[in-house]
Design an enzyme around this catalytic site. Structure first.
Site, short mmCIF file in Angstrom:
data_model
loop_
_atom_site.label_atom_id
_atom_site.label_comp_id
_atom_site.label_asym_id
_atom_site.label_seq_id
_atom_site.Cartn_x
_atom_site.Cartn_y
_atom_site.Cartn_z
CE LYS A 140 -23.39 -20.61 25.41
NZ LYS A 140 -22.78 -21.24 24.24
CD GLU A 198 -18.85 -22.28 14.49
OE1 GLU A 198 -17.73 -21.79 14.72
OE2 GLU A 198 -19.65 -22.60 15.39
CD1 TRP A 251 -13.81 -24.16 32.62
CD2 TRP A 251 -12.34 -22.53 33.02
NE1 TRP A 251 -12.90 -24.14 31.58
CE2 TRP A 251 -11.98 -23.14 31.80
CE3 TRP A 251 -11.55 -21.47 33.47
CZ2 TRP A 251 -10.89 -22.75 31.03
CZ3 TRP A 251 -10.46 -21.07 32.71
CH2 TRP A 251 -10.14 -21.71 31.50
NE ARG A 264 -20.68 -17.55 34.84
CZ ARG A 264 -20.57 -16.45 34.12
NH1 ARG A 264 -21.47 -16.17 33.20
NH2 ARG A 264 -19.58 -15.62 34.31
CD GLU A 290 -16.92 -25.51 21.02
OE1 GLU A 290 -17.68 -25.50 20.04
OE2 GLU A 290 -17.05 -24.73 21.97
CG ASN A 321 -16.83 -15.55 37.64
OD1 ASN A 321 -15.87 -16.12 37.12
ND2 ASN A 321 -17.69 -14.86 36.94
N GLY A 322 -13.64 -15.03 38.91
CA GLY A 322 -12.66 -14.04 38.45
C GLY A 322 -11.27 -14.51 38.80
CB CYS A 325 -16.45 -19.66 38.40
SG CYS A 325 -14.80 -20.32 38.42
CE LYS A 345 -19.75 -25.27 17.78
NZ LYS A 345 -19.75 -23.86 17.67
CG HIS A 392 -1.37 -23.60 -2.01
ND1 HIS A 392 -0.55 -23.38 -3.10
CD2 HIS A 392 -2.59 -23.12 -2.37
CE1 HIS A 392 -1.23 -22.77 -4.06
NE2 HIS A 392 -2.48 -22.62 -3.64
O1 M6R Z 1 -19.48 -15.19 24.22
P1 M6R Z 1 -18.57 -15.07 23.04
O2 M6R Z 1 -19.30 -15.15 21.74
O3 M6R Z 1 -17.70 -13.84 23.10
O4 M6R Z 1 -17.62 -16.32 23.13
C1 M6R Z 1 -16.56 -16.51 22.24
C2 M6R Z 1 -16.03 -17.93 22.29
O5 M6R Z 1 -15.56 -18.23 23.56
C3 M6R Z 1 -17.12 -18.94 21.91
O6 M6R Z 1 -17.66 -18.67 20.65
C4 M6R Z 1 -16.55 -20.38 21.91
O7 M6R Z 1 -15.64 -20.52 20.85
C5 M6R Z 1 -17.72 -21.36 21.81
N1 M6R Z 1 -17.59 -22.37 22.81
C6 M6R Z 1 -17.80 -22.01 20.49
O8 M6R Z 1 -18.78 -23.00 20.42
#
Ligand code: M6R
Length: 592
Positions: A587, A465, A73, A27, A472, A99-100, A2, A469, A488
């Site tokens: 994020k 990674e 969020w 956020r 996501e 937020n929290g 949030c 991507k 395996h």
């Molecule tokens: O801010 P941070 O790097 O600690 O965040 C970690 C993950 O939440 C972040 O990398 C998340 O996996 C991203 N959305 C990936 O694109």
């Protein structure tokens, strides 16, 4: 997660506040709301992204020079108008954005309900205005009522609160959720993060846990929970408002990928600072990386580098699992935390544990974030990526990698590695040369329901990674594997419906990875291979993304990931998804 914003201005607040809250949409974006103060509290809110709610109910058309706003969020209660913030007391005289997570909200809600308070939402937040209402009815002013309220809350909060009884101010509070103050000519701001206020001011106070704030147009007081005034430093932010804009690109994510050539140069300029930190290190017997998500994948590359360059036993632990490994920590262990935001709750919790026994280092992008502050890590290295707004990490991942390579090069006193990094910076203009080809390829693969990504050694984390991507932002199932591991088990899944991305740079692992790709091809899968232009073996492969330079497998993670980011981006766009705001994600993940 949030985002919250509050401001006390010398002009109508709503247009400024809505612009500010839009900058925090990364956020969370399932609902939005605003409350302003005139002779009463005026609230507008709804579920959906800000632009859609604004179109429907005109969020900026609301009077008052003081206001608070929220982009959500969801944690407690589905995304809906009722659960959207702000939340008010029974008489609509007090309004709160939060937020929290309030962990003891159920017992507080029960107590307040028994006293006759009426609740309109399923959120944890709504207990806050009702508690404040009680204390104000006892005769306390807003500040003291908030002071008493936060002392009853368990959990995390960044709060902005207004009341019709004191119509010249906002009261704020922070505990384990980020909150900053912005100071401007036209008034003052509270916000979850710097991009929200960059258009208005660069003068910022970073708040710490257990602080209360009284904000009027001309004054800001920061206090501890006993209301003692605290002296705070005003810092000047170097990020510009433009850095948090799309700059003509269709999405933030695309702009941020295009920022990467420059980011490589900017982050390499940290080399001297990193060397200085390394000089302070003693000899460690063990190194442990702790991170989540994309930052976890950057850490895995760190593990391969440290093991091969320094021979120091190294492991990577997911921040959310870290407490199970705390018994082996000691003062010969360096624990490195990688985090873009510096606010990830799992990572901060792990840091607290690690600091009890070990030396800690944070590699972080957001200046002033919690991990950089006094409760943060012993040493801090900044990635120089600028604000990243797209939810999927792109340029910050690359800048994390550059910092890790620099760190290892300095620890190993390896000038050859340092020179290779400099060479990379010189080639940066070529980095995005395959974009059109990737766009074409993505049209073909947008219908896939599963993807595999494989790589070996340094490029195994790149495979992980690339797959993250894809998941996501395209909602396609993607699985990253170490190339040698497919046989395996997962090979059983391979058929002509599954595209496989093979990462095949030149180097000692080439032969084995090439054989693994052959095993896959002979089972009918479509191959997308990332490799070198000089690789004659790739002639028969239809979809290949080839690099001009002979970058070896150790350095390849720094280049090949850009193509995988673009591949995910263009598949996302081809599927009509907004890659900047993937469903269910935010994020900055400030819940555990
Ligand atoms: O801010 P941070 O790097 O600690 O965040 C970690 C993950 O939440 C972040 O990398 C998340 O996996 C991203 N959305 C990936 O694109």
């Amino acid at each position: 997660m949030c985002g919250i914003v509050g401001c006390v201005l010398d002009k109508p607040a709503a247009p400024t506040i809505i612009e500010s809250i839009k900058k925090l949409e990364y956020r969370g974006y399932d609902s939005v709301g605003i409350a302003t103060l005139t002779d009463k509290i005026n609230v507008k809110k709804g579920s959906g992204q800000i632009k859609d709610v604004d179109n429907a109910i005109k969020l900026t058309e609301i009077d008052g020079n003081i206001g608070i706003a929220h982009t959500r969020w969801a944690t407690h209660g589905i995304p809906s108008k009722e659960n959207a913030h702000p939340h008010c007391d029974c008489e609509d005289k007090i309004s709160v954005v939060h937020n929290g997570i309030i962990e003891n909200f159920e017992e507080l809600k029960k107590e307040l309900t028994e006293e006759g308070h009426q609740f309109k939402s399923d959120t944890d937040t709504e207990v806050i205005p009702h508690l404040i209402e009680n204390y104000m009815k006892e005769g306390l002013n807003l500040l003291k009522a908030v002071q008493k309220t936060v002392k009853r809350l368990k959990g995390s909060y960044a709060l902005a609160i207004i009341s019709t009884d004191e119509p010249d101010k906002i009261i704020g509070a922070r505990n384990e959720s980020p909150l900053i103050v912005g100071l401007s000519e036209n008034g003052n701001f509270l916000a979850s993060d710097v991009p929200a206020i960059l258009k208005e001011t660069k003068r910022v106070i970073f708040l710490d846990d257990e602080e209360l704030i009284e904000l009027t147009k001309d004054d800001v007081k920061v206090m501890d929970l006993d209301l003692n005034i605290k002296e705070k430093t005003v810092e000047t932010i170097t990020w510009t408002a433009d850095m948090a804009e799309k700059g003509g690109y269709a999405h933030f994510m695309l702009k941020e990928i295009h920022d990467e050539p420059q980011i490589i140069k900017d982050t390499l300029s940290e080399s001297a600072n990193i060397k200085e930190i390394v000089n302070k290190f003693k000899k460690f017997k063990r190194i442990c990386f702790v991170a989540c998500g994309t930052s976890y994948h950057a850490s895995l590359i760190g593990e391969y580098l440290i093991e091969t360059e320094l021979g120091i036993p190294t492991e990577v632990i997911l921040a959310s699992e870290f407490e199970f490994f705390k018994k082996t920590l000691d003062d010969h262990t360096l624990v490195i935390f990688i985090t873009q935001s510096g606010e990830t709750a799992d990572t901060l919790k792990a840091l607290k544990i690690a600091k009890e026994k070990s030396e800690t280092l944070a590699i972080v992008n957001v200046v002033g974030s919690t991990i950089t502050r006094k409760e943060g890590a012993h040493h801090v290295i900044y990635t120089r990526a600028g604000p990243e707004i797209g939810v999927a990490a792109t340029k910050t991942y690359l800048s994390q990698l550059i910092c890790i390579y620099l760190l290892v090069a300095h620890m190993a006193e390896n000038d050859e590695l340092l020179n290779k990094l400099e060479d990379l910076s010189e080639q940066t203009e070529k980095l995005l040369s395959k974009e059109e080809q990737i766009k074409e390829i993505s049209k073909k693969y947008k219908y896939a329901s599963d993807f595999f990504y494989i790589g070996r050694g340094f490029n195994y984390p790149t495979a992980l990674e690339g797959a993250l991507k894809l998941k996501e932002i395209t909602y396609i199932h993607g699985e990253g594997y170490a190339a040698g591991e497919l046989k395996h088990g997962p090979l059983a899944l391979i058929d002509n419906n599954i595209p496989v991305v093979g990462i095949l740079p030149p180097g000692p692992s080439y032969g084995k990875t090439y054989s693994n790709l052959q095993e896959i091809k002979s089972r009918g899968a479509d191959l997308i291979v990332l490799g070198s232009k000089n690789d004659k073996n790739l002639n028969g492969i239809e979809d290949k993304l080839l690099f001009d330079n002979e970058i070896d497998e150790k350095m390849a993670p720094l280049l090949y990931i850009i193509d995988l980011q673009l591949l995910a981006y263009y598949i996302s766009v081809a599927k009509g998804i907004d890659p900047d705001k993937p469903r269910n994600l935010a994020k900055s993940v400030t819940v555990q």
